[in-house]
Design an enzyme around this catalytic site. Structure first.
Site, PDB file in Angstrom:
ATOM      1  N   PRO A   2      83.335 -41.877  32.063  1.00  0.00           N
ATOM      2  CA  PRO A   2      84.055 -42.538  30.899  1.00  0.00           C
ATOM      3  C   PRO A   2      84.461 -41.269  30.105  1.00  0.00           C
ATOM      4  O   PRO A   2      83.790 -40.432  29.776  1.00  0.00           O
ATOM      5  CB  PRO A   2      82.727 -43.302  30.402  1.00  0.00           C
ATOM      6  CG  PRO A   2      81.907 -43.756  31.533  1.00  0.00           C
ATOM      7  CD  PRO A   2      81.941 -42.616  32.648  1.00  0.00           C
ATOM      8  N   GLU A   3      85.472 -41.380  29.587  1.00  0.00           N
ATOM      9  CA  GLU A   3      86.244 -40.588  28.771  1.00  0.00           C
ATOM     10  C   GLU A   3      86.053 -41.231  26.981  1.00  0.00           C
ATOM     11  O   GLU A   3      85.720 -41.970  26.881  1.00  0.00           O
ATOM     12  CB  GLU A   3      87.715 -40.193  28.931  1.00  0.00           C
ATOM     13  CG  GLU A   3      87.643 -39.585  30.438  1.00  0.00           C
ATOM     14  CD  GLU A   3      88.965 -38.843  30.959  1.00  0.00           C
ATOM     15  OE1 GLU A   3      89.638 -38.234  29.844  1.00  0.00           O
ATOM     16  OE2 GLU A   3      89.228 -38.626  31.870  1.00  0.00           O
TER      17      GLU A   3
END
Length: 270
Positions: A2-3
């Protein structure tokens, strides 16, 4: 993993359910994540009222009077608010039981995330030395141009250096460089001020848009409301090796920079 947009989406989704609630109990089924769950968190969090939830880089800080829980989703983690009676699954490692009758449940098949503690008035070692937030006024093209002078590393690696700017991961770095027309392997010190201004603007625009659309759907990421993000369908270069560029129809190419796959259009990016 997840960014930044996924983490910001998580923060926004959790805030209405957490802020003002009190943690009645911490239920730990698996204490060994990337690091062992902090003893201070297990001791100090129960009984505390959750005052705010903040994002710093890809970390979440849940603030209480006694200190702050420092959370990271790792490569495959997610946080969801569920009814207390919801049976835990195999990879549901930690529950925060809230006075609302719900639990904040941390799920992580790979166990690369963390739940640590930051004392009041302190900055955790994981947050010390981080660069500015990409959506803040401190980050712009002039700043990138200044910090890049004399650097021979690839511009994509500069953009992903957390000491330069936080939270611009592989997906969004590739997309921003495409939008700015900059080849990812170009030496950082050889990029002009004008092109860095275009790059900074692209980073801000793409991250903000991804946040509005719910982040990028990866195999393991689910937003707090249980719905995947929608940005993935709109990617221009990331993960599209051999497919035609949406601008010029040239096949997208991939190289490895810093041990990460890097996608670009050989015609549009110079």
């Amino acid at each position: 993993m997840p960014e930044l947009p996924e983490v910001e989406t998580t923060r926004r989704g959790l805030a209405p359910h957490l802020i003002g609630r009190r943690v009645e109990r911490l239920i730990v089924r698996q204490a060994q994540l990337r690091w062992p769950i902090a003893a201070e968190l297990r001791e100090r969090l129960p009984g505390q009222r959750l005052e705010d939830i903040e994002r710093r880089a890809k970390y979440l800080l849940v603030h209480t009077e006694a200190g702050s829980a420092l959370l990271h989703l790792g490569m495959s983690g997610s946080l969801r608010v569920l009814p207390e009676a919801t049976p835990p699954g195999l990879h549901d490692h930690v529950d925060w039981r809230l006075d609302s009758g719900q639990v904040l449940r941390y799920t992580d098949p790979r166990r690369f995330g963390c739940q640590l503690w930051q004392n009041p008035g302190e900055v955790h070692v994981l947050l010390a030395g981080l660069g500015p937030e990409p959506l803040s006024n401190a980050f712009d093209g002039d700043y990138l141009w200044q910090v890049s002078r004399g650097r021979k590393c690839a511009v994509k690696l500069l953009l992903m250096d957390q000491k330069i700017v936080v939270g611009v991961g592989n997906i969004y770095a590739a997309e921003a460089l495409f939008a700015a027309g900059i080849h990812p392997a170009r030496a950082a010190g050889q990029v002009s001020r004008a092109r860095y201004r275009a790059l900074a603007d692209a980073v801000k625009r793409i991250l903000a848009y991804a946040i509005r659309r719910g982040g990028t759907t990866l195999r393991d990421f689910i937003s707090p409301d249980g719905l995947p993000g929608y940005f993935e369908q709109e990617l221009f270069v990331y993960g599209r090796t051999g497919e035609p560029c949406k601008t010029c129809a040239t096949p997208i190419k991939a190289v490895t920079l810093g041990q990460r796959s890097t996608f670009f259009c050989p015609r549009c990016q110079r």
